[in-house]
Design a protein around this motif. Structure first.
Motif, PDB file in Angstrom:
ATOM      1  N   GLU A  92      -0.815  -2.895 -10.568  1.00  0.00           N
ATOM      2  CA  GLU A  92       0.192  -2.007  -9.531  1.00  0.00           C
ATOM      3  C   GLU A  92       1.600  -2.363  -9.856  1.00  0.00           C
ATOM      4  O   GLU A  92       2.229  -1.196  -9.797  1.00  0.00           O
TER       5      GLU A  92
ATOM      6  N   THR B 109      -4.054  11.500  -3.886  1.00  0.00           N
ATOM      7  CA  THR B 109      -3.846  10.023  -3.815  1.00  0.00           C
ATOM      8  C   THR B 109      -4.739   9.348  -2.792  1.00  0.00           C
ATOM      9  O   THR B 109      -5.284   8.081  -3.498  1.00  0.00           O
TER      10      THR B 109
ATOM     11  N   PRO C  73      -4.365   5.523  -7.162  1.00  0.00           N
ATOM     12  CA  PRO C  73      -3.703   6.404  -6.437  1.00  0.00           C
ATOM     13  C   PRO C  73      -2.349   6.597  -7.080  1.00  0.00           C
ATOM     14  O   PRO C  73      -1.837   7.802  -7.115  1.00  0.00           O
ATOM     15  N   ILE C  74      -1.620   5.503  -7.249  1.00  0.00           N
ATOM     16  CA  ILE C  74      -0.407   5.750  -8.200  1.00  0.00           C
ATOM     17  C   ILE C  74      -0.457   6.669  -9.267  1.00  0.00           C
ATOM     18  O   ILE C  74       0.327   7.720  -9.624  1.00  0.00           O
TER      19      ILE C  74
ATOM     20  N   TYR D  69       0.848  -1.438  -0.031  1.00  0.00           N
ATOM     21  CA  TYR D  69       0.011   0.133  -0.022  1.00  0.00           C
ATOM     22  C   TYR D  69       0.750   1.221  -0.084  1.00  0.00           C
ATOM     23  O   TYR D  69       0.630   2.085  -0.630  1.00  0.00           O
TER      24      TYR D  69
ATOM     25  N   THR E 180       2.064   3.296  -3.025  1.00  0.00           N
ATOM     26  CA  THR E 180       1.061   4.397  -4.157  1.00  0.00           C
ATOM     27  C   THR E 180       1.551   5.655  -3.509  1.00  0.00           C
ATOM     28  O   THR E 180       1.052   6.697  -4.267  1.00  0.00           O
TER      29      THR E 180
ATOM     30  N   HIS F 109      -7.417   6.448  -3.951  1.00  0.00           N
ATOM     31  CA  HIS F 109      -7.185   5.070  -3.387  1.00  0.00           C
ATOM     32  C   HIS F 109      -8.749   4.738  -2.918  1.00  0.00           C
ATOM     33  O   HIS F 109      -8.847   3.501  -3.037  1.00  0.00           O
TER      34      HIS F 109
ATOM     35  N   ASN G  83     -10.657   3.822  -6.075  1.00  0.00           N
ATOM     36  CA  ASN G  83     -10.185   2.615  -6.335  1.00  0.00           C
ATOM     37  C   ASN G  83     -10.915   1.558  -5.761  1.00  0.00           C
ATOM     38  O   ASN G  83     -11.236   0.329  -6.161  1.00  0.00           O
TER      39      ASN G  83
ATOM     40  N   VAL H 285       4.265   0.907 -10.502  1.00  0.00           N
ATOM     41  CA  VAL H 285       5.211   1.198  -9.348  1.00  0.00           C
ATOM     42  C   VAL H 285       6.626   1.059 -10.042  1.00  0.00           C
ATOM     43  O   VAL H 285       7.569   2.161 -10.016  1.00  0.00           O
TER      44      VAL H 285
ATOM     45  N   ASN I 161      -4.975  -0.376  -5.796  1.00  0.00           N
ATOM     46  CA  ASN I 161      -3.778   0.409  -5.974  1.00  0.00           C
ATOM     47  C   ASN I 161      -3.222   0.858  -7.193  1.00  0.00           C
ATOM     48  O   ASN I 161      -2.207   1.390  -7.236  1.00  0.00           O
TER      49      ASN I 161
END
Lengths: 132, 419
Positions: free
Chosen positions: B262, B167, B186-187, B141, B144, B171, B174, B266, B183
């Motif tokens: 995700e 963000t 938010p990213i 988590y 993010t 989240h 999402n 990332v 996730n």
């Protein structure tokens, strides 16, 4: 010095935040420091808008100064690390007294190393407070 | 599929080792960023292979060691242990095929070691693999928030608070929308806010200074070797998409839980963080980063199948080679974006270290319940911080959990049972 009685420094790289804090803690009113990208910071030193460039990278093995070397030349840049660890304070003082304009630090110990570096630079320019 | 997928996994890792070691041996690419300038001097004939090998030995490769607990915890082999080994092999060996064979051996040995160690450690009286995996949970988590933290790092607390709020809202949206993989929003939202602030700052920057870096581009060398590089890109993407291989603990912790979208975002965040530094040193030295401009990882995680990933991995590396000069020039003329790279990597290291320390406390309480684990982990981390950070901050949590796991087993064998 570009400003009388004051060192103008550039903090760059991933540990720019901790470097700024260390510079201000040690230097107080005798320094002015700002954060910048490596290319802009090195350019500032070259153009005489700043006295010194302090760069940083994760491993302390070169990334901190790669742009400074391109802009200022290899002879003006020095890493204050050995195998990715900061040099002992005595050696940082020696390097600070040398001809260098750009210094490179590793991120994990950037605050400590930057503090030692700024103290040494202040002494070099006779700006250090007299020792009690 | 992960490291348990024998023998396909063994073959893929051996192929990765084979190809990578040859890339280093031929001076096309290296993994350690500190080795690139020296390799550049070697290929221009200014130093001998002996001197090159000595430099590689003087560099700190500890990152490879620190990454081992993550690999044990998930069964995904992280990039550093393997790719550092390929550096060390490639710089020493003077024949390409010998380097290739040794590289293949390194890939195979690492694969088998992880396989054996994972079954051995989970067979201990107190399972050691499970706590290492638990430790990664907060990171899944926490990653993010990295772009939002980068906003605060570069543009101040005000913009940073806004980015964190955005963000968080993304989240919640999402989480309320099961159709979207966890996730992801938010990213994406964080990256958008970061670039919005960067665009604004770059527009406002006083552009009186001419930016000249005096770098002569050596990107032509990349174009000569594009087939070699693209081939390695295909293998990297294949290994990543089959969850055999990962880049950092950040993308791998999501990937190991099956959250590939995700993991892709990332990895994209990390790629954006590394892009300025990697592009500059590639152009300066004529030596590629073994993983290219690193976009091979996000693309691999996004790919619908391993085969698709392999094709896309090769294409991405080829595209990076074709665009390298343009990317480099664009970044030089927009220093705000160069600084975004620093901010993202600073945020990434901070968030990773904090999330792993938090995860270490969760694991500690499970390993030795009732406080014994918690106090031991707090002690290990605090002592390291106060005695010169001998263990890098990102590895404090993992090392503490490993130490505690060993202690828990010793206690168990000595007859002290917590469960």
């Amino acid at each position: 010095m570009i400003e009388e009685g004051k060192l103008t420094l550039i903090a760059s790289g991933i540990a720019k935040g901790p470097i700024v804090q260390a510079v201000q803690r040690v230097g107080g009113a005798r320094v002015s420091v700002q954060t910048m990208s490596d290319i802009q910071g090195a350019q500032y030193v070259k153009q005489g808008k700043a006295d010194y460039f302090i760069g940083s990278c994760t491993t302390g093995q070169g990334g901190a100064l790669s742009m400074a070397i391109a802009v200022l030349g290899k002879d003006r840049c020095v890493m204050l690390t050995d195998r990715g660890k900061m040099l002992p304070v005595a050696q940082i003082r020696e390097k600070a007294a040398g001809p260098y304009l750009a210094f490179g630090l590793n991120a994990d110990q950037a605050e400590k190393a930057a503090g030692a570096l700024v103290q040494a630079l202040l002494e070099k320019h006779h700006l250090a407070e007299p020792r009690k | 599929m992960n490291v348990e997928s024998f023998p396909t996994g063994l073959l893929i890792m051996a192929a990765l080792g084979f190809w990578g070691a040859i890339l280093v041996q031929r001076g096309i690419a290296v993994f350690h960023d500190g080795l690139r300038p020296t390799m550049g001097e070697f290929i221009e004939g200014r130093i001998t292979r002996d001197e090159l090998a000595r430099t590689s030995f003087s560099l700190n490769q500890m990152m490879g060691v620190w990454m081992i607990p993550f690999t044990l915890g998930t069964g995904i082999i992280l990039s550093h242990p393997l790719l550092f080994s390929l550096d060390l092999i490639g710089v020493r060996v003077s024949r390409g095929w010998v380097a290739g064979l040794l590289g293949a051996l390194a890939g195979a040995v690492i694969f088998l070691l992880v396989l054996v160690l994972r079954s051995a450690l989970s067979a201990l009286p107190v399972n050691l693999i499970e706590p290492l995996s638990t430790m990664l949970m907060p990171l899944v988590y926490a990653v993010t928030i990295i772009p939002a933290v980068a906003v605060a790092y570069q543009f101040g607390i005000g913009p940073g608070s806004l980015a964190i709020a955005v963000t968080l809202i993304a989240h919640l949206l999402n989480a309320a929308t099961p159709a979207i993989s966890p996730n992801v929003l938010p990213i994406a939202a964080g990256i958008l806010v970061l670039f919005a602030f960067a665009f604004r700052a770059e527009r406002r920057r006083v552009k009186d200074e001419t930016i000249i870096n005096g770098i002569e581009s050596k990107a032509a060398r990349f174009r000569q070797n594009v087939v070699w590089l693209a081939g390695f890109g295909a293998l990297l993407a294949l290994a990543t998409r089959t969850l055999l291989f990962g880049w950092f603990a950040l993308d791998m912790s999501a990937a190991s839980r099956g959250l590939l979208p995700e993991a892709a975002l990332v990895a994209l965040t990390i790629s954006l963080g590394f892009l300025p530094a990697v592009a500059t040193s590639s152009v300066m030295t004529g030596v590629s980063q073994m993983i290219g401009l690193t976009f091979v990882f996000p693309v691999a995680y996004f790919a619908p199948s391993p085969l698709f990933a392999a094709v896309a991995g090769a294409l991405v590396i080829a595209l990076e080679v074709a665009l390298l000069d343009r990317i480099h020039i664009a970044l030089d003329s927009a220093p705000t974006f160069r600084e975004v790279g620093d901010s993202l990597r600073g945020a990434m290291e901070q968030v990773t270290a904090i999330a792993l320390i938090a995860g270490a406390f969760v694991s500690a309480e499970r390993l030795l319940p009732g406080g014994a684990g918690t106090l031991t982990v707090a002690g290990i981390i605090a002592v390291n911080e106060l005695t010169g950070v001998r263990i890098i901050r990102m590895a404090e949590g993992p090392v503490a959990v490993l130490a505690l796991g060993i202690l828990a087993n010793v206690l168990f064998i000595a007859g002290v049972h917590f469960r």
